[in-house]
Design a protein around this motif. Structure first.
Motif, PDB file in Angstrom:
ATOM      1  N   ASN A  59     -12.912   4.259  -6.048  1.00  0.00           N
ATOM      2  CA  ASN A  59     -11.295   4.444  -6.251  1.00  0.00           C
ATOM      3  C   ASN A  59     -10.795   5.624  -5.442  1.00  0.00           C
ATOM      4  N   ILE A  60      -9.749   5.249  -4.806  1.00  0.00           N
ATOM      5  CA  ILE A  60      -9.207   6.358  -3.945  1.00  0.00           C
ATOM      6  C   ILE A  60      -7.640   6.613  -4.206  1.00  0.00           C
ATOM      7  N   THR A  61      -7.051   7.614  -3.609  1.00  0.00           N
ATOM      8  CA  THR A  61      -5.548   7.740  -3.312  1.00  0.00           C
ATOM      9  C   THR A  61      -5.478   7.922  -1.956  1.00  0.00           C
ATOM     10  N   HIS A  62      -4.413   7.232  -1.389  1.00  0.00           N
ATOM     11  CA  HIS A  62      -3.985   7.114  -0.089  1.00  0.00           C
ATOM     12  C   HIS A  62      -2.750   7.367   0.359  1.00  0.00           C
ATOM     13  N   SER A  63      -2.403   7.285   1.649  1.00  0.00           N
ATOM     14  CA  SER A  63      -1.041   7.541   2.400  1.00  0.00           C
ATOM     15  C   SER A  63      -1.134   6.548   3.488  1.00  0.00           C
ATOM     16  N   VAL A  64      -0.020   5.897   3.582  1.00  0.00           N
ATOM     17  CA  VAL A  64       0.238   5.136   4.781  1.00  0.00           C
ATOM     18  C   VAL A  64       1.206   5.660   5.711  1.00  0.00           C
ATOM     19  N   GLY A  65       0.793   6.021   6.576  1.00  0.00           N
ATOM     20  CA  GLY A  65       1.456   6.809   7.936  1.00  0.00           C
ATOM     21  C   GLY A  65       2.510   5.989   8.412  1.00  0.00           C
ATOM     22  N   ASP A  66       3.686   6.408   9.128  1.00  0.00           N
ATOM     23  CA  ASP A  66       4.643   5.751  10.022  1.00  0.00           C
ATOM     24  C   ASP A  66       3.860   4.784  10.858  1.00  0.00           C
ATOM     25  N   ASP A  67       2.703   5.485  11.242  1.00  0.00           N
ATOM     26  CA  ASP A  67       1.897   4.657  12.465  1.00  0.00           C
ATOM     27  C   ASP A  67       1.101   3.541  11.904  1.00  0.00           C
ATOM     28  N   GLY A  68       1.323   3.245  10.524  1.00  0.00           N
ATOM     29  CA  GLY A  68       0.531   1.962   9.998  1.00  0.00           C
ATOM     30  C   GLY A  68      -0.780   2.408   9.584  1.00  0.00           C
ATOM     31  N   VAL A  69      -1.487   3.699   9.922  1.00  0.00           N
ATOM     32  CA  VAL A  69      -2.646   4.074   9.614  1.00  0.00           C
ATOM     33  C   VAL A  69      -2.750   4.396   8.089  1.00  0.00           C
ATOM     34  N   ILE A  70      -3.622   4.027   7.330  1.00  0.00           N
ATOM     35  CA  ILE A  70      -3.915   4.435   6.202  1.00  0.00           C
ATOM     36  C   ILE A  70      -4.879   5.440   5.866  1.00  0.00           C
ATOM     37  N   ARG A  79       0.276  16.583   1.254  1.00  0.00           N
ATOM     38  CA  ARG A  79       1.772  16.415   1.173  1.00  0.00           C
ATOM     39  C   ARG A  79       2.351  14.963   1.383  1.00  0.00           C
ATOM     40  N   ALA A  80       1.988  14.065   1.904  1.00  0.00           N
ATOM     41  CA  ALA A  80       2.156  12.971   1.961  1.00  0.00           C
ATOM     42  C   ALA A  80       1.988  12.159   0.487  1.00  0.00           C
ATOM     43  N   VAL A  81       1.109  12.624  -0.249  1.00  0.00           N
ATOM     44  CA  VAL A  81       0.643  11.934  -1.505  1.00  0.00           C
ATOM     45  C   VAL A  81       1.248  12.648  -2.709  1.00  0.00           C
ATOM     46  N   ARG A  82       1.262  14.063  -2.449  1.00  0.00           N
ATOM     47  CA  ARG A  82       1.425  14.838  -3.779  1.00  0.00           C
ATOM     48  C   ARG A  82       2.607  15.838  -3.860  1.00  0.00           C
ATOM     49  N   GLY A  83       2.991  16.151  -2.287  1.00  0.00           N
ATOM     50  CA  GLY A  83       3.984  17.161  -2.103  1.00  0.00           C
ATOM     51  C   GLY A  83       3.456  18.598  -1.835  1.00  0.00           C
ATOM     52  N   GLU A  84       4.122  19.519  -2.089  1.00  0.00           N
ATOM     53  CA  GLU A  84       3.755  20.897  -1.846  1.00  0.00           C
ATOM     54  C   GLU A  84       2.637  21.380  -3.002  1.00  0.00           C
ATOM     55  N   HIS A  85       1.804  22.167  -2.317  1.00  0.00           N
ATOM     56  CA  HIS A  85       0.492  22.729  -3.231  1.00  0.00           C
ATOM     57  C   HIS A  85       0.908  24.075  -3.296  1.00  0.00           C
ATOM     58  N   PRO A  86       0.508  24.530  -4.494  1.00  0.00           N
ATOM     59  CA  PRO A  86       0.989  26.021  -4.992  1.00  0.00           C
ATOM     60  C   PRO A  86       0.444  26.934  -4.308  1.00  0.00           C
ATOM     61  N   ASP A  87      -0.602  26.838  -3.651  1.00  0.00           N
ATOM     62  CA  ASP A  87      -1.581  27.867  -3.234  1.00  0.00           C
ATOM     63  C   ASP A  87      -2.328  27.163  -1.997  1.00  0.00           C
ATOM     64  N   TRP A  88      -1.685  27.066  -0.669  1.00  0.00           N
ATOM     65  CA  TRP A  88      -2.229  26.349   0.463  1.00  0.00           C
ATOM     66  C   TRP A  88      -3.567  26.875   0.933  1.00  0.00           C
ATOM     67  N   ASP A  89      -3.644  28.492   0.960  1.00  0.00           N
ATOM     68  CA  ASP A  89      -4.869  29.098   1.192  1.00  0.00           C
ATOM     69  C   ASP A  89      -5.914  28.716   0.207  1.00  0.00           C
ATOM     70  N   GLU A  90      -5.698  28.519  -1.005  1.00  0.00           N
ATOM     71  CA  GLU A  90      -6.812  28.144  -1.706  1.00  0.00           C
ATOM     72  C   GLU A  90      -7.034  26.720  -1.444  1.00  0.00           C
ATOM     73  N   ALA A 131       0.752  -1.212   0.044  1.00  0.00           N
ATOM     74  CA  ALA A 131      -0.041   0.013  -0.110  1.00  0.00           C
ATOM     75  C   ALA A 131       0.853   1.240  -0.061  1.00  0.00           C
ATOM     76  N   LYS A 132       1.870   1.207   0.947  1.00  0.00           N
ATOM     77  CA  LYS A 132       3.015   2.435   0.595  1.00  0.00           C
ATOM     78  C   LYS A 132       3.477   2.718  -0.619  1.00  0.00           C
ATOM     79  N   ALA A 133       3.873   1.805  -1.479  1.00  0.00           N
ATOM     80  CA  ALA A 133       4.409   1.651  -2.445  1.00  0.00           C
ATOM     81  C   ALA A 133       3.401   2.059  -3.647  1.00  0.00           C
ATOM     82  N   HIS A 134       2.096   1.707  -3.495  1.00  0.00           N
ATOM     83  CA  HIS A 134       1.084   1.962  -4.473  1.00  0.00           C
ATOM     84  C   HIS A 134      -0.122   2.803  -3.872  1.00  0.00           C
ATOM     85  N   PRO A 135      -0.051   4.110  -4.011  1.00  0.00           N
ATOM     86  CA  PRO A 135      -1.022   4.818  -3.350  1.00  0.00           C
ATOM     87  C   PRO A 135      -2.582   4.928  -4.113  1.00  0.00           C
TER      88      PRO A 135
END
Length: 141
Positions: free
Chosen positions: A31-42, A103-114, A10-14
């Protein structure tokens, strides 16, 4: 399949398929996109009012299917979920968790306020999926 191996898959295939239970017991697949945390929670970003969200409020059990792009390996993780609060303010805990997930899935967003404003407008929240068992077949590709 060992749970740890499925979590690594799951970590390798989001990209995956979240399976919840409809009120009549039949499966609801999304269909979803996910991130696996260091705590094992998805963690998965969802919209309030959607079928999967309603299903999880009624029954927190879920399954997550992840597959290798070549189609010759898969893992299914089973477990339970909790839901964050719905995003209501730009700096509430729900929005902060959605920012961390982005951030975990895509990195930085160009406009966090938006981004924060859209999370509120969309009524977003985070599904926290804690797997407790797994099955499937996964081998190195």
């Amino acid at each position: 399949m060992e749970l740890s191996q499925a979590i690594e898959a799951a970590k390798a295939h989001p990209l995956g398929v979240l399976v919840t239970q409809k009120h009549d017991g039949r499966p609801q697949l999304s269909n979803i996109t996910h991130s696996v945390g260091d705590d094992g929670v998805i963690r998965i970003s969802v919209t309030d009012g959607r079928a999967k969200t309603r299903n999880l409020r009624r029954d927190p059990r879920a399954s997550l299917y992840v597959g290798r792009p070549d189609g010759w390996a898969y893992a299914v993780l089973e477990g339970t979920t909790t839901l964050s609060a719905v995003a209501t303010s730009p700096h509430d805990e729900a929005v902060d968790e959605l920012v961390a997930l982005y951030r975990a899935v895509r990195g930085e967003h160009p406009d966090w306020d938006e981004y924060r404003a859209v999370m509120i407008k969309d009524g977003r929240l985070v599904v926290r999926f804690t797997p407790d068992r797994a099955y499937g077949m996964w081998s190195a590709s």
